[in-house]
Write an enzyme that holds these catalytic residues in place. Sequence first.
Site: not given
Length: 168
Positions: A32, A92, A98
């Site tokens: 990612w 992120v 969360r």
Amino acid sequence: MSQVLSVSNNDSGASLAAGSGQSRIAFIKAGWHSDIVDQSLAGFRRELEALGQPTDRIDVFEVAGAYEIPLQAKRLAKTGGYGIVVAAAFVVDGGIYRHEFVADAVVSGMMQVQLETEVPVLSVVLTPKTFQESPEQIAFFTEHFVTKGAEAARACVATLENQRALAS
């Protein structure tokens, strides 16, 4: 699924735990935000070179995301072929969950790996309070990962030297 991106079996470097199979460095990077995360590897390699250390001892592994890092780190550490594991990811807030939960699980997992295997695991897992995919923030974090990669290289050399001293 993890993938070895580069492998070298050259054991000629003298500085990083010379003569042992554990002189290799496993560098795990999350897929990612790879355009940003990959900069940590670039900074890591450049700093090792600047320190006069061989970079052909780095084996690079890519995992899907940060959450997969602890298991990959544990499996690599248990092979006995690595003196240290370095892991990089950018966790992120994606708006769905969360991100602090993911970051905490990853870093806690990495700590557990090194305690269980006695192979040091260094973290370049960064979790900004906020991240917007604006050109300014992308540029900032891209450069920040270069810096963190260089810091990890210095920590890697120091940690391997400490491990070598403890073993003698």
